[in-house]
Write a protein that holds these residues in place. Structure first.
Motif, PDB file in Angstrom:
ATOM      1  N   GLU A 157      71.491  50.545  48.475  1.00  0.00           N
ATOM      2  CA  GLU A 157      69.970  50.442  48.780  1.00  0.00           C
ATOM      3  C   GLU A 157      69.608  49.469  49.742  1.00  0.00           C
ATOM      4  OE1 GLU A 157      67.812  51.298  45.036  1.00  0.00           O
ATOM      5  OE2 GLU A 157      69.204  53.099  44.676  1.00  0.00           O
ATOM      6  N   ARG A 177      70.206  50.672  52.954  1.00  0.00           N
ATOM      7  CA  ARG A 177      69.527  51.619  53.554  1.00  0.00           C
ATOM      8  C   ARG A 177      68.222  51.173  53.905  1.00  0.00           C
ATOM      9  NH1 ARG A 177      71.124  56.547  49.357  1.00  0.00           N
ATOM     10  NH2 ARG A 177      72.925  57.584  50.355  1.00  0.00           N
ATOM     11  N   PHE A 183      59.102  65.468  54.982  1.00  0.00           N
ATOM     12  CA  PHE A 183      58.754  65.622  53.690  1.00  0.00           C
ATOM     13  C   PHE A 183      57.419  66.915  53.862  1.00  0.00           C
ATOM     14  CE2 PHE A 183      60.283  61.461  52.884  1.00  0.00           C
ATOM     15  CZ  PHE A 183      61.493  61.868  52.558  1.00  0.00           C
ATOM     16  N   ALA A 206      65.303  61.446  51.941  1.00  0.00           N
ATOM     17  CA  ALA A 206      64.893  60.294  51.111  1.00  0.00           C
ATOM     18  C   ALA A 206      65.688  59.074  50.560  1.00  0.00           C
ATOM     19  CB  ALA A 206      64.423  61.193  49.489  1.00  0.00           C
ATOM     20  N   GLY A 207      66.745  59.658  50.477  1.00  0.00           N
ATOM     21  CA  GLY A 207      67.981  58.622  50.237  1.00  0.00           C
ATOM     22  C   GLY A 207      68.166  57.674  51.241  1.00  0.00           C
ATOM     23  N   GLY A 217      66.050  54.533  51.536  1.00  0.00           N
ATOM     24  CA  GLY A 217      66.153  53.774  50.473  1.00  0.00           C
ATOM     25  C   GLY A 217      65.448  53.855  49.025  1.00  0.00           C
ATOM     26  N   LEU A 218      64.957  55.276  49.043  1.00  0.00           N
ATOM     27  CA  LEU A 218      64.358  55.679  47.856  1.00  0.00           C
ATOM     28  C   LEU A 218      65.541  55.764  46.542  1.00  0.00           C
ATOM     29  CD1 LEU A 218      61.762  58.288  48.960  1.00  0.00           C
ATOM     30  CD2 LEU A 218      61.257  56.056  47.953  1.00  0.00           C
ATOM     31  N   GLY A 219      65.466  55.243  45.576  1.00  0.00           N
ATOM     32  CA  GLY A 219      66.317  55.319  44.579  1.00  0.00           C
ATOM     33  C   GLY A 219      66.180  56.771  43.693  1.00  0.00           C
ATOM     34  N   TYR A 220      67.124  57.245  42.776  1.00  0.00           N
ATOM     35  CA  TYR A 220      67.228  58.345  42.072  1.00  0.00           C
ATOM     36  C   TYR A 220      65.977  58.895  41.620  1.00  0.00           C
ATOM     37  CZ  TYR A 220      67.941  62.171  39.085  1.00  0.00           C
ATOM     38  OH  TYR A 220      68.058  63.407  38.407  1.00  0.00           O
ATOM     39  N   ARG A 225      62.558  57.605  42.108  1.00  0.00           N
ATOM     40  CA  ARG A 225      61.544  57.764  43.329  1.00  0.00           C
ATOM     41  C   ARG A 225      61.856  59.035  44.080  1.00  0.00           C
ATOM     42  NH1 ARG A 225      61.740  51.869  44.076  1.00  0.00           N
ATOM     43  NH2 ARG A 225      60.472  51.019  42.462  1.00  0.00           N
ATOM     44  N   LEU A 284      58.876  61.719  43.911  1.00  0.00           N
ATOM     45  CA  LEU A 284      58.004  61.706  45.189  1.00  0.00           C
ATOM     46  C   LEU A 284      58.272  62.630  46.208  1.00  0.00           C
ATOM     47  CD1 LEU A 284      58.078  57.668  45.500  1.00  0.00           C
ATOM     48  CD2 LEU A 284      55.982  59.043  44.758  1.00  0.00           C
ATOM     49  N   VAL A 285      59.654  62.967  46.180  1.00  0.00           N
ATOM     50  CA  VAL A 285      59.785  64.012  47.209  1.00  0.00           C
ATOM     51  C   VAL A 285      60.538  65.248  46.470  1.00  0.00           C
ATOM     52  CG1 VAL A 285      61.520  64.425  49.111  1.00  0.00           C
ATOM     53  CG2 VAL A 285      60.607  62.231  48.744  1.00  0.00           C
TER      54      VAL A 285
END
Lengths: 256, 365
Positions: free
Chosen positions: A87, A90, A103, B264-265, B268-271, B273, B277-278
């Motif tokens: 993370e 990223r 999205f 989304a990944g 940097g969005l974690g699982y 989020r 969110l997506v």
């Protein structure tokens, strides 16, 4: 595209280091001993026939694909299965996809502010200001409140670039950003990317746009069958490629 | 070089538009369709007028006992006299304001959520979801803070139907989403637990579940443990429907392209989020018809609580039709029951259509 080569100075810092990277899909050996070092501000174009592993290579850099052997160090952080490292990397690496991957349930502005709000925890107003700044840069601020489904392909890809930039990344990865676009829209996206290069962004770009490679790239990498076949500055690469395979490839894509 | 002149747009041919064009295209396009159209008209002619005359023209509306029903049409007096029982069951008459207040609070409380310009909608909605159930329990059940206790055995009629349906929906939705996420999880233990849960509850009929919860469960529990019958029904309905919701939601998640997860990944969005969110906002939007379908089925399935002796809307009406004072008016009772169920189910279906339109962002895959 016959613009003069964009001049810039490379930073000293090594942003990406790939050492002896291998990857398999099941039994299939897709990446074989990839070694690459990218300095700050360097622009690299990866090309090669389909299935050569160029997309897989850059997707390993932000771990959309997992490598099974070798080392990848991005901005001094080593990519391991540790989620914290993944993370952290990223956050600093922006990515633009062939099919935009905006999205669809969020407006253009919301697309751009999502990660800054939830990953960087920036206040909403500030995130929106930054987003508008980048939407201005990609020349579509007037579309901020529309949904991606209402935009053309070229506009969507420019939003995708702005969305990635809103995280203020140190590195940008482009995975065939113009391959899904109508011919009339390729230029607007390439121009955006050239603008980005002029600002000194570290970029890795998988593309078949050889004009772009000639103008922008510091190094061009040619891959085939999961290996780096040739790596050279664009002048050498296009005028005197060393390997037969590269000559054949260039002959096919430049003379049609 | 000559300039190209574009041709102007012309109106379509007359026979393809307007009422005549529509009729030609849809009702009389060939001899077979024409015959079907005429046959359908005939069927409408022989069925609709008698129904209207029974239900409206020849019906009895005034009076307070069966002697008022003399005209031969529907005896709506029966419904009128028993209406409060159909709505409240055996809830004490002097306390029925509490039921009304609960309904009014639900509507008034939820209203701001439907106002477009309302700020902090998410926070308000969360607060509403936390506070309202407690308030509703206090009002309906009482027994604390000065409210007179009303045993759930006295609950009944439409009120009970709504309690079961609303609790079932409110409970099954979040649980179903979690189960769907679990079933698609990378963690084998979580996945196995979720699959087992879903397949177990989907594999048994609701009527069996209700029957087991009310008849079998007490056999296994120590004698002093006495779980409320309604509570058992609520838990049974919630778990049962959650399994269905989970599969509907999972279907929606499978329709979301891999690129959405990757994008989304990659930012940097974690699982959680990424999902919250997506993925889920898109997946849930896709499966609105399926979810509402499940909830409509749930609403109608509430009438199965008749098997464990709860007096929901249907059972209240059913009991009234076997009351000796009103024997012979079962048709009116069941028509009324059907009408009530239809009103609620149709409202849900209209609301889902409205939601689909509202959430449409013009993105076609």
């Amino acid at each position: 595209m016959n613009e003069a080569k964009i001049k810039h100075a490379l930073g000293e810092k090594e942003m990406i280091r790939i050492e002896g990277m291998h990857k398999w899909y099941g039994e299939f050996h897709v990446l074989k001993d990839i070694n690459l070092s990218v300095r700050q501000g360097e622009r690299i174009v990866l090309c090669g026939p389909s299935g050569s592993g160029k997309s897989t290579t850059i997707r390993c850099i932000n771990r959309l694909e997992e490598h099974q052997q070798g080392k990848i160090i991005v901005d001094d952080v080593e990519l391991t299965s540790d989620l914290k490292h993944v993370e952290a990397i990223r956050r600093e690496v922006g990515m633009v996809f062939q099919h935009f991957n905006l999205f669809p349930h969020l407006t253009v502005l919301e697309n751009c502010t999502l990660a800054p709000l939830w990953v960087r925890k920036i206040p909403k107003r500030e995130a929106e200001e930054v987003a508008m700044e980048y939407l201005n840069r990609v020349k579509i601020p007037e579309q901020a409140h529309k949904y991606p489904g209402q935009l053309s392909g070229g506009q969507q890809q420019r939003v995708a670039i702005a969305r990635a930039l809103c995280m203020k990344p140190k590195i940008m990865l482009f995975d065939e950003p113009t391959s899904a676009l109508d011919p009339e829209m390729v230029k607007e996206v390439l121009d955006t990317m050239i603008g980005l290069a002029e600002d000194g962004m570290t970029m890795l770009c998988v593309t078949h746009e050889m004009g772009f490679a000639r103008t922008v790239a510091d190094r061009v990498i040619f891959m085939d069958k999961g290996e780096i076949v040739e790596m050279a500055d664009p002048e050498t690469f296009f005028s005197s490629p060393k390997s037969e395979r590269t000559k054949l490839f260039l002959g096919q894509i430049l003379n049609h | 070089m000559s300039t190209h002149t574009f041709k102007p747009s012309l109106p379509p041919p007359v026979m393809s538009v307007g009422a005549m064009g529509w009729m030609r295209a849809h009702l009389f396009s060939n001899w077979f369709n024409s015959a079907l159209t005429l046959l359908a008209l005939y069927l409408v002619w022989i069925t609709i007028p008698p129904i209207i005359s029974w239900a409206l023209i020849n019906a009895d509306w005034v009076g307070d006992n069966r002697d008022s029903c003399t005209s031969g049409g529907a005896c709506w007096v029966f419904i009128k006299v028993r209406l409060s029982q159909f709505f409240y069951g055996f809830y004490p008459e002097e306390l029925r304001w509490r039921v009304n207040l609960t309904v009014i609070l639900a509507i008034v409380g939820a209203a701001p959520l439907f106002i477009k310009a309302m700020p902090r909608k998410l926070r308000y909605g969360a607060a509403y979801l936390l506070i309202y159930p407690v308030l509703a329990y206090w009002l309906l059940h009482g027994g604390i803070l000065g409210m007179t206790l009303v045993e759930t055995s006295k609950w009944g009629g439409l009120m009970l139907t709504l309690v079961i349906a609303v609790v079932g929906i409110a409970g099954a939705m979040p649980l179903g989403i979690l189960l769907a996420l679990g079933r698609r999880s990378d963690m084998p233990v979580v996945r196995v637990i979720c699959v087992t849960f879903i397949e177990f509850w989907r594999g048994v009929p609701l009527i069996t579940v209700l029957f087991m919860s009310s008849v079998m469960l007490p056999l296994f529990l120590p004698e002093e443990v006495n779980i409320d019958k309604l509570l058992r029904a609520l838990i049974a309905v919630t778990l049962f429907e959650a399994a269905y919701v989970a599969e509907v939601v999972r279907g929606g998640m499978q329709a979301i392209p891999k690129g959405q997860y990757e994008a989304a990944g990659a930012m940097g969005l974690g699982y959680w989020r990424m999902m919250g969110l997506v993925i889920l906002p898109q997946a849930l939007k896709l499966v609105i018809p399926g979810i509402v379908n499940t909830f409509i089925a749930l609403f109608k399935d509430t009438s199965l609580v008749i098997i464990i002796g709860l007096f929901d809307l249907f059972n209240s009406i059913h009991q009234a039709t076997v009351d000796p004072a009103w024997l012979g008016f079962a048709t009116e009772g069941y028509v009324f029951a059907a009408l009530m169920f239809w009103i609620f189910c149709f409202s849900m279906s209209r609301y889902s259509m409205y939601l689909e339109r509202k959430l449409d962002t013009g993105h076609k895959r």
